[in-house]
Write a protein that holds these residues in place. Structure first.
Motif, PDB file in Angstrom:
ATOM      1  N   ILE A   1       0.832  -1.218   0.000  1.00 51.98           N
ATOM      2  CA  ILE A   1       0.000   0.000   0.000  1.00 51.98           C
ATOM      3  C   ILE A   1       0.858   1.257   0.000  1.00 51.98           C
ATOM      4  CG2 ILE A   1      -1.708   1.293   1.340  1.00 51.98           C
ATOM      5  CD1 ILE A   1      -2.552  -1.441   2.562  1.00 51.98           C
ATOM      6  N   HIS A   2       0.671   2.082  -1.025  1.00 50.11           N
ATOM      7  CA  HIS A   2       1.308   3.407  -1.027  1.00 50.11           C
ATOM      8  C   HIS A   2       0.208   4.446  -1.234  1.00 50.11           C
ATOM      9  CE1 HIS A   2       0.518   3.288  -5.272  1.00 50.11           C
ATOM     10  NE2 HIS A   2       0.925   4.549  -5.383  1.00 50.11           N
ATOM     11  N   GLY A   3       0.495   5.691  -0.920  1.00 52.92           N
ATOM     12  CA  GLY A   3      -0.469   6.772  -1.170  1.00 52.92           C
ATOM     13  C   GLY A   3      -1.641   6.690  -0.209  1.00 52.92           C
TER      14      GLY A   3
ATOM     15  N   ASN B   1       4.474   6.711   4.765  1.00 49.41           N
ATOM     16  CA  ASN B   1       3.623   7.909   4.697  1.00 49.41           C
ATOM     17  C   ASN B   1       2.239   7.634   4.089  1.00 49.41           C
ATOM     18  OD1 ASN B   1       4.391   7.385   2.118  1.00 49.41           O
ATOM     19  ND2 ASN B   1       5.127   9.434   1.639  1.00 49.41           N
ATOM     20  N   ALA B   2       1.904   6.365   3.864  1.00 47.38           N
ATOM     21  CA  ALA B   2       0.587   6.053   3.273  1.00 47.38           C
ATOM     22  C   ALA B   2      -0.514   6.438   4.260  1.00 47.38           C
ATOM     23  CB  ALA B   2       0.499   4.558   2.969  1.00 47.38           C
ATOM     24  N   LYS B   3      -1.722   6.659   3.717  1.00 54.38           N
ATOM     25  CA  LYS B   3      -2.871   6.965   4.582  1.00 54.38           C
ATOM     26  C   LYS B   3      -3.846   5.795   4.510  1.00 54.38           C
ATOM     27  CE  LYS B   3      -2.891  11.952   4.060  1.00 54.38           C
ATOM     28  NZ  LYS B   3      -3.560  13.059   3.403  1.00 54.38           N
TER      29      LYS B   3
ATOM     30  N   GLU C   1       8.437   4.951   0.696  1.00 48.84           N
ATOM     31  CA  GLU C   1       7.602   4.585  -0.463  1.00 48.84           C
ATOM     32  C   GLU C   1       8.430   4.007  -1.617  1.00 48.84           C
ATOM     33  OE1 GLU C   1       4.392   7.307  -1.518  1.00 48.84           O
ATOM     34  OE2 GLU C   1       4.696   6.798  -3.625  1.00 48.84           O
ATOM     35  N   SER C   2       9.631   4.575  -1.840  1.00 49.75           N
ATOM     36  CA  SER C   2      10.431   4.133  -2.994  1.00 49.75           C
ATOM     37  C   SER C   2      10.953   2.701  -2.809  1.00 49.75           C
ATOM     38  CB  SER C   2      11.600   5.094  -3.216  1.00 49.75           C
ATOM     39  OG  SER C   2      12.374   5.118  -2.032  1.00 49.75           O
TER      40      SER C   2
END
Ligand SMILES: C/C=C/C(=O)SCCNC(=O)CCNC(=O)[C@H](O)C(C)(C)COP(=O)(O)OP(=O)(O)OC[C@H]1O[C@@H](n2cnc3c(N)ncnc32)[C@H](O)[C@@H]1OP(=O)(O)O
Length: 257
Positions: A101-103, A124-126, A182-183
């Motif tokens: 899960i990203h973003g 930093n995902a929500k 994330e990367s």
């Protein structure tokens, strides 16, 4: 396939949700996911499944714009049951399914991720279930799965406030297993998937069957009740107001009717 891409390499299948701008889960996308699962299940070369989102988000949830085309509470409850059954199938799927899960994974997006066997996240995902902001309730088993992972009190806060938590918080709460920048998320997810792919498919299948026994009958009862209430809340004035407010990009004004 219109909304999903999928392929496999070295025993690991990758399903990519690709429906810009927000990877919203339209009913067409859910049907495609069901068809991909059929193929993945039948293919003996595939041992592990990784699911992630193309673009800015994992998925921003059910397609709120499609909601405006649904006319009755019964039809809304049917949509709910379709998603619940699909995500239940994922949790019982004989091959491990990992969500990367990203973003954002919001609403139905998080419910899809909670149907996977576990979740890896960008720090930093929500992650959240913001349906009450729309004058609705979660409808793809989120009311039953979220408290299993984070506990009843945290689930209540997440539902009542509609505020998402970060990937790092999701790990602290037990909703996600590991958080990465994330990367580096996908690279780490593949490492994990390849490690699991070396295990015996026979014992993996048995482990998944047994893990599902930790769910009680109350879970299934709760899911049925959720679909019923999902339909009822949808036809309330507040349900219509919440959906209109989202589309018109304004704050909803709920009256309790
Ligand atoms: C049973 C299940 C029920 C549910 O799942 S109900 C849905 C629950 N999900 C939500 O309530 C999330 C709604 N979306 C958001 O909160 C925000 O969006 C985001 C945080 C995901 C992103 O915010 P930002 O970066 O400011 O972008 P943006 O301009 O709001 O969104 C980009 C475009 O994506 C569309 N969109 C976002 N989420 C959905 C959605 N769930 N269904 C349909 N469209 C969606 C928007 O409208 C917009 O589109 P345009 O550029 O045409 O204005």
């Amino acid at each position: 396939m219109e909304f999903l891409n999928w392929s496999y390499q070295g025993m690991v299948a990758t399903i990519t949700i690709n429906r810009p701008p927000a990877n919203a889960l339209s009913s067409g996308l859910l049907k495609e996911l069901s068809a991909v699962l059929d193929e993945v299940e039948a293919n003996e070369e595939i041992r592990v499944v990784l699911i992630h989102g193309e673009g800015r988000f994992f998925s921003a949830g059910a397609d709120i714009k499609e909601f405006t085309t649904i006319e009755t509470g019964e039809a809304f409850a049917e949509l709910s049951t379709y998603g619940q059954d699909l995500f239940e199938r994922m949790e019982r799927f004989p091959k491990p399914i990992i969500a990367a899960i990203h973003g954002a994974a919001l609403g139905g997006g998080l419910e899809l991720a909670m149907g996977c066997h576990f979740r890896l996240v960008a720090d930093n995902a929500k992650l959240g279930l913001p349906e009450l902001q729309l004058g609705l309730i979660p409808g793809f088993a989120g009311t039953q799965r979220l408290p299993r992972y984070v506990g009843a009190a945290r689930a209540a806060e997440m539902l009542f406030t509609s505020e998402p938590i970060t990937g790092l918080e999701a790990v602290q709460y037990g909703l996600a297993n590991h958080a990465y920048p994330e990367s580096e998320l996908l690279e780490n997810a593949y490492k994990m998937a390849k490690k699991i792919a070396k295990k015996s498919p026979v014992s993996i299948k048995a482990a998944i069957e047994l893990l599902n026994y930790s769910k009680t009958d109350k879970f299934q009862e709760g899911v049925k009740k959720e679909a019923k209430l999902f339909g009822e809340v949808f036809i309330s004035n507040d349900g219509k107001e919440g959906i209109s407010a989202f589309i018109e990009k304004r704050e909803p004004n709920f009256t309790g009717k």
